[in-house]
Design an enzyme around this catalytic site. Structure first.
Site, PDB file in Angstrom:
ATOM      1  N   GLY A  11     -10.159  -5.174 -18.549  1.00 21.56           N
ATOM      2  CA  GLY A  11     -10.945  -4.071 -18.976  1.00 21.56           C
ATOM      3  C   GLY A  11     -10.687  -3.812 -20.352  1.00 21.56           C
ATOM      4  N   ASN A  33     -10.869  -8.023 -10.799  1.00 23.14           N
ATOM      5  CA  ASN A  33     -11.976  -8.434  -9.932  1.00 23.14           C
ATOM      6  C   ASN A  33     -13.126  -8.508 -10.814  1.00 23.14           C
ATOM      7  OD1 ASN A  33     -12.721  -5.900 -10.139  1.00 23.14           O
ATOM      8  ND2 ASN A  33     -12.831  -5.695  -7.632  1.00 23.14           N
ATOM      9  N   LEU A  64      -1.569  -7.744  -1.590  1.00 25.19           N
ATOM     10  CA  LEU A  64      -1.292  -8.045  -3.059  1.00 25.19           C
ATOM     11  C   LEU A  64       0.064  -8.355  -3.009  1.00 25.19           C
ATOM     12  CD1 LEU A  64      -1.922  -7.914  -6.053  1.00 25.19           C
ATOM     13  CD2 LEU A  64      -1.142  -5.360  -6.006  1.00 25.19           C
ATOM     14  N   LYS A  94     -11.531   3.249  -3.212  1.00 24.77           N
ATOM     15  CA  LYS A  94     -10.698   2.181  -2.631  1.00 24.77           C
ATOM     16  C   LYS A  94      -9.692   1.796  -3.475  1.00 24.77           C
ATOM     17  CE  LYS A  94     -12.282  -1.026  -0.094  1.00 24.77           C
ATOM     18  NZ  LYS A  94     -12.913  -2.366   0.503  1.00 24.77           N
ATOM     19  N   LYS A 108       7.726  -1.754  -4.907  1.00 24.70           N
ATOM     20  CA  LYS A 108       8.957  -1.435  -4.112  1.00 24.70           C
ATOM     21  C   LYS A 108       9.552  -2.859  -3.881  1.00 24.70           C
ATOM     22  CE  LYS A 108       9.826   0.419   0.513  1.00 24.70           C
ATOM     23  NZ  LYS A 108      10.176  -0.790   1.155  1.00 24.70           N
ATOM     24  N   ALA A 117      -2.377   4.362 -14.204  1.00 26.22           N
ATOM     25  CA  ALA A 117      -3.221   4.975 -14.970  1.00 26.22           C
ATOM     26  C   ALA A 117      -3.813   6.224 -14.351  1.00 26.22           C
ATOM     27  CB  ALA A 117      -4.206   4.124 -15.480  1.00 26.22           C
ATOM     28  N   TYR A 148     -14.159   9.609  -8.314  1.00 27.07           N
ATOM     29  CA  TYR A 148     -13.144   9.384  -9.527  1.00 27.07           C
ATOM     30  C   TYR A 148     -11.930  10.224  -9.380  1.00 27.07           C
ATOM     31  CZ  TYR A 148     -11.281   7.694 -13.931  1.00 27.07           C
ATOM     32  OH  TYR A 148     -10.657   7.268 -15.123  1.00 27.07           O
TER      33      TYR A 148
END
Length: 321
Positions: A11, A33, A64, A94, A108, A117, A148
């Protein structure tokens, strides 16, 4: 060589962060993505080879995992422009919730430091001006913008829970309006819309009467602030933005002047819950990071102009036979 994962790395902000961490000698994994990101933003890094830079097309709301050691995680995956998070409301929620959870879990597991962010939108339509980090905000959780705003607020809460309960090293950046090359034209934000319209000679669309204010930070300054925050000991949220406040009407007039355009200004109804004022109090960034923005708005607009000129020309060029 430190190893760093940047989610949302294709981005606007993420790609500039990829550049910076490569320059700092890191091996960078860029994950995106491509809902709103674009590989054109990072294609200049592909030639570095996978030891220095690797792109993974992936949705971070899924499981992940990254093989090997990891030193830093920068979680920047999220639609950020109004047109994007209104088009993808569920995905926005999500990635702010599940995506942040997955990124924190990875940090972790790898004993890595994470920077999330967040955004000035956690302050909503503020009743305190300028906005400092101790202000809790004025957000409509069921309004259209809530997908948002609340995603970011939840992400901050989850980040602090992982920091307090699991001892994960975390940093929270509350990012104010930022601009520069690699922004998508016509994405619903003031600068891309105004600059694209001015370069086409179209009227600039101002919502409301244009008296609402914003404060715009050039991307190089923002990336410097983010890097300093990641490397600092600051565990509480830190505002990163330029406090030079301007009304939207004045900003539109400034862009008309910078682009040498003949465009006029037209006015449309103000969207619901649109903040009336926005200006960061950056006292904490000054004191704890030794950071203040250095690029004034006019200079930043000049640096951004040629990028937008090329993008607008590419989208309006006649098709060849």
């Amino acid at each position: 060589m430190p190893r760093t994962l940047i989610t949302g790395g294709a981005g606007f902000l993420g790609s500039h962060l990829c550049d910076r961490f490569i320059e700092e000698g890191h091996s960078v994994i860029c994950m995106d993505n491509l809902i709103t990101g674009d590989t054109e933003n990072i294609e200049h890094l592909f030639e570095l080879g996978q030891d220095r830079f690797r792109f993974v097309e992936y949705d971070v709301t899924d499981y992940l995992h990254v093989n090997g050691e990891l030193d830093y995680v920068l979680h920047f995956a999220s639609p950020a422009a109004p047109d994007d998070y209104l088009q993808y409301p569920i995905q926005t929620l999500k990635v702010g919730a599940l995506g942040t959870h997955k990124a924190l879990g990875l940090a972790k597991a790898k004993d890595a430091r994470l920077l999330i962010a967040s955004t000035s939108e956690v302050y909503g339509d503020p009743q305190v001006h300028p906005q400092s980090e101790d202000y809790w905000g004025n957000v409509n959780p069921v309004g259209k913008r809530g997908v948002y705003d609340e995603a970011k607020r939840f992400g901050e809460a989850l980040t602090m829970a992982y920091h307090r309960y699991h001892g994960v090293e975390t940093r929270i950046a509350r990012i104010f309006n930022t601009y520069g090359p690699r922004m998508r034209i016509d994405d619903g934000r003031a600068l891309p819309n105004f600059m694209s319209q001015a370069l086409r000679g179209d009227p600039l669309t101002v919502y409301g009467d244009g008296s609402q204010t914003r404060a715009f930070c050039y991307v190089d300054d923002l990336v410097e602030g983010l890097y300093r925050l990641l490397m600092s000991d600051a565990t509480d949220p830190v505002n990163i933005g330029n406090p030079d406040e301007i009304t939207i009407k004045e900003f539109a007039e400034e862009i008309i002047e910078v682009t040498d355009s003949d465009s006029d200004i037209t006015y449309e109804p103000l969207p619901s819950d649109d903040p009336q004022v926005r200006q960061p109090d950056i006292s904490r960034a000054r004191e704890e990071l030794g950071w203040t923005p250095e690029v004034d708005r006019r200079e930043g607009l000049r640096r951004t102009l040629e990028y937008f000129r090329a993008e607008v020309e590419a989208t309006t060029a006649p098709a060849r036979d």
